[in-house]
Design an enzyme around this catalytic site. Structure first.
Site, PDB file in Angstrom:
ATOM      1  N   THR A  45      63.403   3.003  99.740  1.00 20.77           N
ATOM      2  CA  THR A  45      62.925   2.286 100.922  1.00 20.77           C
ATOM      3  C   THR A  45      63.917   1.226 101.389  1.00 20.77           C
ATOM      4  O   THR A  45      64.715   0.724 100.584  1.00 20.77           O
ATOM      5  CB  THR A  45      61.582   1.593 100.569  1.00 20.77           C
ATOM      6  N   ASP A  46      63.831   0.860 102.663  1.00 23.63           N
ATOM      7  CA  ASP A  46      64.659  -0.256 103.172  1.00 23.63           C
ATOM      8  C   ASP A  46      64.133  -1.601 102.669  1.00 23.63           C
ATOM      9  O   ASP A  46      64.819  -2.619 102.800  1.00 23.63           O
ATOM     10  CB  ASP A  46      64.718  -0.240 104.706  1.00 23.63           C
ATOM     11  N   GLU A  47      62.913  -1.609 102.087  1.00 31.04           N
ATOM     12  CA  GLU A  47      62.333  -2.893 101.656  1.00 31.04           C
ATOM     13  C   GLU A  47      63.119  -3.502 100.496  1.00 31.04           C
ATOM     14  O   GLU A  47      62.983  -4.694 100.218  1.00 31.04           O
ATOM     15  CB  GLU A  47      60.852  -2.708 101.306  1.00 31.04           C
TER      16      GLU A  47
ATOM     17  N   TYR B  25      56.228  -4.268  95.017  1.00 27.77           N
ATOM     18  CA  TYR B  25      56.576  -2.883  95.387  1.00 27.77           C
ATOM     19  C   TYR B  25      58.086  -2.736  95.553  1.00 27.77           C
ATOM     20  O   TYR B  25      58.723  -1.875  94.925  1.00 27.77           O
ATOM     21  CB  TYR B  25      55.860  -2.478  96.686  1.00 27.77           C
TER      22      TYR B  25
ATOM     23  N   LYS C 162      60.908  -0.567  93.391  1.00 30.50           N
ATOM     24  CA  LYS C 162      61.771   0.470  93.987  1.00 30.50           C
ATOM     25  C   LYS C 162      63.245   0.096  93.778  1.00 30.50           C
ATOM     26  O   LYS C 162      64.080   0.959  93.500  1.00 30.50           O
ATOM     27  CB  LYS C 162      61.470   0.650  95.484  1.00 30.50           C
TER      28      LYS C 162
HETATM   29  P1  NAD Z   1      52.270   8.164  98.945  1.00 24.93           P
HETATM   30  O1  NAD Z   1      51.676   6.958  98.291  1.00 24.93           O
HETATM   31  O2  NAD Z   1      51.607   8.740 100.150  1.00 24.93           O
HETATM   32  O3  NAD Z   1      52.369   9.356  97.876  1.00 24.93           O
HETATM   33  C1  NAD Z   1      52.829   9.155  96.577  1.00 24.93           C
HETATM   34  C2  NAD Z   1      52.576  10.428  95.790  1.00 24.93           C
HETATM   35  O4  NAD Z   1      53.060  10.226  94.456  1.00 24.93           O
HETATM   36  C3  NAD Z   1      51.099  10.799  95.673  1.00 24.93           C
HETATM   37  O5  NAD Z   1      50.934  12.186  95.879  1.00 24.93           O
HETATM   38  C4  NAD Z   1      50.736  10.424  94.235  1.00 24.93           C
HETATM   39  O6  NAD Z   1      49.695  11.209  93.688  1.00 24.93           O
HETATM   40  C5  NAD Z   1      52.062  10.680  93.524  1.00 24.93           C
HETATM   41  N1  NAD Z   1      52.187   9.878  92.297  1.00 24.93           N
HETATM   42  C6  NAD Z   1      51.952   8.558  92.150  1.00 24.93           C
HETATM   43  N2  NAD Z   1      52.149   8.195  90.869  1.00 24.93           N
HETATM   44  C7  NAD Z   1      52.542   9.327  90.208  1.00 24.93           C
HETATM   45  C8  NAD Z   1      52.917   9.600  88.857  1.00 24.93           C
HETATM   46  N3  NAD Z   1      52.907   8.626  87.936  1.00 24.93           N
HETATM   47  N4  NAD Z   1      53.273  10.859  88.529  1.00 24.93           N
HETATM   48  C9  NAD Z   1      53.271  11.850  89.459  1.00 24.93           C
HETATM   49  N5  NAD Z   1      52.911  11.641  90.748  1.00 24.93           N
HETATM   50  C10 NAD Z   1      52.551  10.400  91.107  1.00 24.93           C
HETATM   51  O7  NAD Z   1      53.775   7.783  99.233  1.00 24.93           O
HETATM   52  P2  NAD Z   1      54.690   8.179 100.483  1.00 24.93           P
HETATM   53  O8  NAD Z   1      54.405   7.261 101.606  1.00 24.93           O
HETATM   54  O9  NAD Z   1      54.650   9.648 100.679  1.00 24.93           O
HETATM   55  O10 NAD Z   1      56.127   7.767  99.898  1.00 24.93           O
HETATM   56  C11 NAD Z   1      56.942   8.713  99.207  1.00 24.93           C
HETATM   57  C12 NAD Z   1      58.200   8.016  98.747  1.00 24.93           C
HETATM   58  O11 NAD Z   1      58.892   7.481  99.875  1.00 24.93           O
HETATM   59  C13 NAD Z   1      57.939   6.841  97.804  1.00 24.93           C
HETATM   60  O12 NAD Z   1      58.911   6.846  96.802  1.00 24.93           O
HETATM   61  C14 NAD Z   1      58.084   5.622  98.696  1.00 24.93           C
HETATM   62  O13 NAD Z   1      58.532   4.494  97.955  1.00 24.93           O
HETATM   63  C15 NAD Z   1      59.130   6.097  99.680  1.00 24.93           C
HETATM   64  N6  NAD Z   1      59.065   5.467 101.002  1.00 24.93           N
HETATM   65  C16 NAD Z   1      57.927   5.542 101.758  1.00 24.93           C
HETATM   66  C17 NAD Z   1      57.901   4.961 103.026  1.00 24.93           C
HETATM   67  C18 NAD Z   1      56.699   5.061 103.924  1.00 24.93           C
HETATM   68  O14 NAD Z   1      56.719   4.511 105.015  1.00 24.93           O
HETATM   69  N7  NAD Z   1      55.635   5.756 103.538  1.00 24.93           N
HETATM   70  C19 NAD Z   1      59.034   4.282 103.498  1.00 24.93           C
HETATM   71  C20 NAD Z   1      60.158   4.202 102.681  1.00 24.93           C
HETATM   72  C21 NAD Z   1      60.173   4.819 101.442  1.00 24.93           C
HETATM   73  P1  TYD Z   2      52.346  -1.148 105.956  1.00 22.49           P
HETATM   74  O1  TYD Z   2      51.917   0.045 106.732  1.00 22.49           O
HETATM   75  O2  TYD Z   2      51.506  -1.614 104.825  1.00 22.49           O
HETATM   76  O3  TYD Z   2      53.860  -0.914 105.506  1.00 22.49           O
HETATM   77  P2  TYD Z   2      54.911  -1.961 104.823  1.00 22.49           P
HETATM   78  O4  TYD Z   2      54.177  -3.123 104.318  1.00 22.49           O
HETATM   79  O5  TYD Z   2      55.484  -1.114 103.720  1.00 22.49           O
HETATM   80  O6  TYD Z   2      55.899  -2.293 105.900  1.00 22.49           O
HETATM   81  O7  TYD Z   2      52.460  -2.358 106.962  1.00 22.49           O
HETATM   82  C1  TYD Z   2      53.298  -2.285 108.121  1.00 22.49           C
HETATM   83  C2  TYD Z   2      53.239  -3.644 108.779  1.00 22.49           C
HETATM   84  O8  TYD Z   2      51.918  -3.842 109.288  1.00 22.49           O
HETATM   85  C3  TYD Z   2      53.490  -4.791 107.822  1.00 22.49           C
HETATM   86  O9  TYD Z   2      54.221  -5.814 108.516  1.00 22.49           O
HETATM   87  C4  TYD Z   2      52.111  -5.302 107.477  1.00 22.49           C
HETATM   88  C5  TYD Z   2      51.312  -5.018 108.733  1.00 22.49           C
HETATM   89  N1  TYD Z   2      49.880  -4.695 108.549  1.00 22.49           N
HETATM   90  C6  TYD Z   2      48.915  -5.332 109.318  1.00 22.49           C
HETATM   91  O10 TYD Z   2      49.223  -6.184 110.177  1.00 22.49           O
HETATM   92  N2  TYD Z   2      47.601  -4.991 109.136  1.00 22.49           N
HETATM   93  C7  TYD Z   2      47.216  -4.070 108.202  1.00 22.49           C
HETATM   94  O11 TYD Z   2      45.999  -3.819 108.045  1.00 22.49           O
HETATM   95  C8  TYD Z   2      48.230  -3.417 107.410  1.00 22.49           C
HETATM   96  C9  TYD Z   2      47.859  -2.394 106.374  1.00 22.49           C
HETATM   97  C10 TYD Z   2      49.546  -3.751 107.623  1.00 22.49           C
END
Ligand code: NAD
Ligand code: TYD
Length: 354
Positions: A132-134, A158, A162
């Protein structure tokens, strides 16, 4: 054969579904099925022999070793993680376990398997870590976007977990020569995202007539990437990425949270006018801010564009319309994934936010 972890989650499931639309190479899909992993998302693949689902925790070393031995993947694409910042604030332990220990276990299993491959297979093997960019922390309004040389400064449990996993991946390449790649992407949105994240939460609560909680002043900025574009970028990095490198992936879509929520309301006003006759934006409510809330994220995606030729196809305007339409058409999926325990989380989280 490739091995995908977390392929029942939001991005992982989109990746696996897309993978089979693009080609026919089999996938072994390793997922623990936490609250965020939903087997129903993968239902279209239930009769597809190319998709092998393995209900495994990535912290289970023996299960991982057996899986590598049986399926002999040419690559690992590692999505599995605990992914929600608010949950990491409430309970960081699970984030350390899955994101740090789990990634370490997966690296160990991959290294042991890779060590036994012949020279050609060893050179062709890839371990692609999705991050992630975080990990880069928070930007000031005038700062340039994050690039691949930006120093790590994670602020939430989080992002700290990561960042630790990214460092282990880097170390396994540097120390053991494991052919790794890491991608750091911005906030994703699109179909199958669990409705705890801002965009699906706002869509689903809006149509249920509930308040739309916006943290703080709503001016925090995120850089939105349509999940289909992200999946295409991951395939590109897997095919052509330079081993040992990291690639930033973003959609060039910086938006304040309040603008995102207002845009969702406008699209809903058009596609599903509220039965009350009012505008959805009337449901917006500013609530207590998230502790340690990062102000701004933004990605400079020029390296992957220049060197690997990937570019996002969606603008925020096209992607958000598709996303809102998908949630309107798939209310059954939302009902199916929002279990009793998720409702409990919503009740306690938003009760405390107010
Ligand atoms: P998500 O939370 O929707 O899905 C995570 C998946 O991992 C789920 O299917 C869960 O069952 C599985 N999982 C969790 N713990 C596990 C374990 N111990 N063993 C096996 N499986 C397990 O997440 P996502 O949004 O699809 O994100 C996927 C990846 O991308 C993550 O690594 C996250 O850090 C990264 N990422 C996500 C975002 C975003 O905006 N969603 C942005 C940047 C990076
Ligand atoms: P989120 O979807 O939780 O992603 P991340 O925290 O990983 O960026 O949140 C996106 C942005 O929206 C973040 O600045 C927090 C804000 N947010 C709200 O304002 N209200 C909400 O209910 C949630 C879940 C997030």
């Amino acid at each position: 054969m490739i091995l995908v972890t977390g392929g029942a989650g939001f991005i992982g499931a989109n990746f696996v579904l897309d993978w089979f639309r693009q080609g026919s190479e089999p996938v072994v899909n390793v997922d623990k099925l936490t609250y965020a992993g939903n087997a129903t998302t993968l239902a279209p693949l239930s009769a597809d022999e190319r998709h092998i689902f393995a209900h495994i925790d990535i912290c289970d070393a023996a299960a991982l070793a057996a899986l590598f031995a049986r399926h002999r993947p040419r690559a690992v694409v590692h999505f599995a993680a605990e992914s929600h910042v608010d949950r990491s604030i409430r309970g960081p332990g699970e984030f350390v376990q899955t994101n740090v220990v789990g990634t370490f276990m997966l690296l160990e299993a991959a290294r042991a398997y890779w060590n036994e491959l012949d020279a050609g297979e060893k050179a062709a093997f890839r371990f692609l870590h999705i991050s992630t960019d975080e990990v880069f922390g928070s930007l000031e309004p005038d700062d340039p976007p994050f690039n691949e040389r930006t120093a790590y400064a994670p602020n939430s449990p989080y992002s700290a977990s990561k960042a630790a996993s990214d460092h282990f991946v880097r170390a396994y390449h540097h120390t053991y020569g494991l052919p790794t790649l890491t991608t750091n992407c911005s906030n994703n949105y699109g179909p199958y995202q669990f409705p705890e994240k801002l965009i699906p939460l706002s869509i689903t609560r809006a149509i249920q007539g509930e308040k739309l909680p916006v943290y703080g002043d709503g001016k925090n900025v995120r850089d939105w990437l349509y999940v289909g574009d992200h999946c295409a970028a991951i395939r590109t990095v897997l095919e052509r990425g330079v081993v040992g490198r990291t690639y930033n992936i973003g959609g060039w879509n910086e938006k304040t949270n309040i603008d995102v929520v207002r845009t969702i309301c406008d699209v809903l006003d058009e596609l599903r006018p509220a039965t009350s006759g009012g505008c959805y934006a009337e449901q917006i409510e500013f609530v207590k801010d998230r502790p340690g809330h990062d102000r701004r994220y933004a990605i400079d995606a020029s390296l992957i564009e220049r060197e690997l030729g990937w570019r996002p196809a969606e603008t925020f305007e096209t992607g958000i319309r598709k996303t809102v339409a998908w949630y309107l058409d798939n209310a059954g999926w939302v009902d199916g994934v929002t279990s009793g325990s998720y409702r409990d989380w919503l009740d306690t989280h938003y009760a405390r936010s107010n």
